[in-house]
Design a protein around this motif. Structure first.
Motif, PDB file in Angstrom:
ATOM      1  N   ASN A   1       0.808  -1.214   0.000  1.00 29.62           N
ATOM      2  CA  ASN A   1       0.000   0.000   0.000  1.00 29.62           C
ATOM      3  C   ASN A   1       0.841   1.264   0.000  1.00 29.62           C
ATOM      4  O   ASN A   1       0.388   2.319   0.452  1.00 29.62           O
ATOM      5  CB  ASN A   1      -0.954   0.010   1.203  1.00 29.62           C
ATOM      6  CG  ASN A   1      -2.013  -1.068   1.089  1.00 29.62           C
ATOM      7  OD1 ASN A   1      -2.543  -1.321   0.014  1.00 29.62           O
ATOM      8  ND2 ASN A   1      -2.313  -1.727   2.196  1.00 29.62           N
TER       9      ASN A   1
ATOM     10  N   GLU B   1       2.620   7.915  -2.194  1.00 32.28           N
ATOM     11  CA  GLU B   1       1.214   7.627  -1.945  1.00 32.28           C
ATOM     12  C   GLU B   1       1.104   6.500  -0.921  1.00 32.28           C
ATOM     13  O   GLU B   1       1.770   5.470  -1.032  1.00 32.28           O
ATOM     14  CB  GLU B   1       0.501   7.200  -3.235  1.00 32.28           C
ATOM     15  CG  GLU B   1      -0.954   6.815  -3.028  1.00 32.28           C
ATOM     16  CD  GLU B   1      -1.578   6.217  -4.281  1.00 32.28           C
ATOM     17  OE1 GLU B   1      -2.266   6.960  -4.994  1.00 32.28           O
ATOM     18  OE2 GLU B   1      -1.353   5.006  -4.537  1.00 32.28           O
TER      19      GLU B   1
ATOM     20  N   SER C   1      -1.966   4.142   0.872  1.00 31.79           N
ATOM     21  CA  SER C   1      -3.366   3.804   0.617  1.00 31.79           C
ATOM     22  C   SER C   1      -3.840   2.696   1.542  1.00 31.79           C
ATOM     23  O   SER C   1      -3.046   1.982   2.168  1.00 31.79           O
ATOM     24  CB  SER C   1      -3.551   3.379  -0.842  1.00 31.79           C
ATOM     25  OG  SER C   1      -2.754   2.241  -1.132  1.00 31.79           O
TER      26      SER C   1
ATOM     27  N   ARG D   1     -10.922   2.072  -2.191  1.00 27.17           N
ATOM     28  CA  ARG D   1      -9.524   2.392  -1.957  1.00 27.17           C
ATOM     29  C   ARG D   1      -9.413   3.858  -1.556  1.00 27.17           C
ATOM     30  O   ARG D   1      -9.943   4.738  -2.229  1.00 27.17           O
ATOM     31  CB  ARG D   1      -8.696   2.118  -3.217  1.00 27.17           C
ATOM     32  CG  ARG D   1      -7.183   2.305  -3.043  1.00 27.17           C
ATOM     33  CD  ARG D   1      -6.475   1.966  -4.344  1.00 27.17           C
ATOM     34  NE  ARG D   1      -5.032   2.117  -4.252  1.00 27.17           N
ATOM     35  CZ  ARG D   1      -4.206   1.167  -3.836  1.00 27.17           C
ATOM     36  NH1 ARG D   1      -4.686  -0.012  -3.482  1.00 27.17           N
ATOM     37  NH2 ARG D   1      -2.899   1.380  -3.788  1.00 27.17           N
TER      38      ARG D   1
ATOM     39  N   SER E   1      -6.628   6.980  -0.435  1.00 24.89           N
ATOM     40  CA  SER E   1      -5.213   7.300  -0.619  1.00 24.89           C
ATOM     41  C   SER E   1      -4.893   8.692  -0.089  1.00 24.89           C
ATOM     42  O   SER E   1      -5.721   9.599  -0.150  1.00 24.89           O
ATOM     43  CB  SER E   1      -4.833   7.227  -2.105  1.00 24.89           C
ATOM     44  OG  SER E   1      -5.122   5.959  -2.655  1.00 24.89           O
TER      45      SER E   1
ATOM     46  N   ARG F   1      -1.525  11.509  -0.453  1.00 27.13           N
ATOM     47  CA  ARG F   1      -0.358  11.714  -1.314  1.00 27.13           C
ATOM     48  C   ARG F   1       0.395  12.982  -0.929  1.00 27.13           C
ATOM     49  O   ARG F   1      -0.180  13.934  -0.393  1.00 27.13           O
ATOM     50  CB  ARG F   1      -0.801  11.810  -2.781  1.00 27.13           C
ATOM     51  CG  ARG F   1      -1.657  10.633  -3.228  1.00 27.13           C
ATOM     52  CD  ARG F   1      -2.049  10.769  -4.691  1.00 27.13           C
ATOM     53  NE  ARG F   1      -2.889   9.638  -5.105  1.00 27.13           N
ATOM     54  CZ  ARG F   1      -4.198   9.689  -5.246  1.00 27.13           C
ATOM     55  NH1 ARG F   1      -4.840  10.823  -5.021  1.00 27.13           N
ATOM     56  NH2 ARG F   1      -4.872   8.635  -5.615  1.00 27.13           N
TER      57      ARG F   1
ATOM     58  N   ASP G   1     -10.276  12.581  -6.835  1.00 29.95           N
ATOM     59  CA  ASP G   1      -8.961  13.004  -6.357  1.00 29.95           C
ATOM     60  C   ASP G   1      -8.926  14.514  -6.159  1.00 29.95           C
ATOM     61  O   ASP G   1      -9.526  15.272  -6.939  1.00 29.95           O
ATOM     62  CB  ASP G   1      -7.864  12.609  -7.349  1.00 29.95           C
ATOM     63  CG  ASP G   1      -7.670  11.103  -7.434  1.00 29.95           C
ATOM     64  OD1 ASP G   1      -7.422  10.494  -6.374  1.00 29.95           O
ATOM     65  OD2 ASP G   1      -7.779  10.545  -8.534  1.00 29.95           O
TER      66      ASP G   1
END
Length: 284
Positions: free
Chosen positions: A175, A197, A199, A207, A209, A211, A240
């Motif tokens: 991950n 990243e 996750s 999922r 995440s 970053r 995102d």
């Protein structure tokens, strides 16, 4: 090196071959001052080893007062740029097996730029990618962008920013993803971009995440070099968001929605290592 859905049209067209059956993305960025830009792309699998895609990139700089040499106000004008791209990506089957995927991608671009008058240009991108399914999986990417004619408004022509990029990414843990890009512009100094990243997967179709990124070019320009973002995938959709501070210039915000069908699992989590080993009987 991490391009693997419709946005690969922009980053590296070789990554398009990793999409499932189809992939689409829409992104909007609120840049500094009144500048904004929008990006949309769609990719569709033609066969087990080839993908075609198209994209539109639009910028809006906002209204600017227009004056003559004496300072007389002549109204306003609104500079805009438009880029239309068609891409094709194909697996290099002779070099691909269960331990490595190799692909090639090409793009053709039509560019139209308007200040008061308009100019147009044609350009192309060429990219290569490898996905290496070793004990610690990693990816490599090479791309050349903006190879073509310059924009000519009157007499002089402004060359396009021809750029060569080399990149690598690694998954040290399931991950975690780390990536590094080396950017080599033709008329500027090289710079580096680094990203990470982390996750988590609450279930098979979800999922989440977080970053972070670093851009050495902005360090050199005296701007904030760090960026941060989050992402969430739920079944076919991914949302995102990225926050990119620009120092004294202000802050910028990027948001995108991606649709992948069927569900796109991370490359190195796939049941079949190479998508080209067992897909030859699938018809699209």
């Amino acid at each position: 090196a991490i391009s693997e859905e419709a946005s690969a049209v922009y980053w590296n067209p070789a990554g398009l071959v990793q999409i499932p059956k189809l992939s689409a993305i829409f992104m909007r960025t609120q840049y500094v001052a009144d500048i904004s830009y929008q990006y949309a792309a769609y990719a569709h699998r033609l066969s087990y080893d080839s993908v075609i895609a198209g994209a539109v990139f639009l910028t809006d700089i906002g209204a600017i007062d227009r004056t003559d040499i004496d300072g007389t106000n002549l109204g306003s004008f609104a500079p805009r740029d438009q880029v239309f791209t068609v891409s094709y990506s194909k697996a290099i089957l002779e070099l691909s097996d269960k331990d490595m995927d190799v692909s090639l991608g090409v793009s053709g671009k039509y560019i139209r730029s308007t200040i008061v008058e308009s100019a147009k240009a044609y350009a192309g991108d060429l990219g290569i990618m490898t996905y290496n399914f070793t004990k610690i999986p990693y990816r490599l990417g090479v791309v050349m962008t903006n190879l073509g004619s310059g924009l000519r408004y009157d007499v002089d022509s402004s060359p396009l920013p021809l750029t060569f990029k080399m990149a690598g990414a690694i998954n040290p843990f399931k991950n975690m993803l780390l990536s590094v890009d080396m950017v080599l512009p033709k008329s500027n100094r090289p710079n580096f971009l680094c990203g990470m990243e982390l996750s988590t997967e609450p279930n098979q179709l979800t999922r989440l995440s977080a970053r972070a990124g670093l851009n050495s070019q902005r360090i050199r320009d005296g701007l904030s070099a760090f960026s941060a973002g989050v992402g969430a995938t739920l079944h076919f959709f991914t949302l995102d968001y990225a926050f990119v501070p620009m120092g004294e210039l202000g802050t910028t915000h990027k948001i995108s929605i991606t649709f992948d069908f069927p569900f796109r699992s991370p490359i190195f989590d796939r049941r079949d290592r190479s998508i080209f080993t067992k897909m030859k009987s699938i018809s699209y």
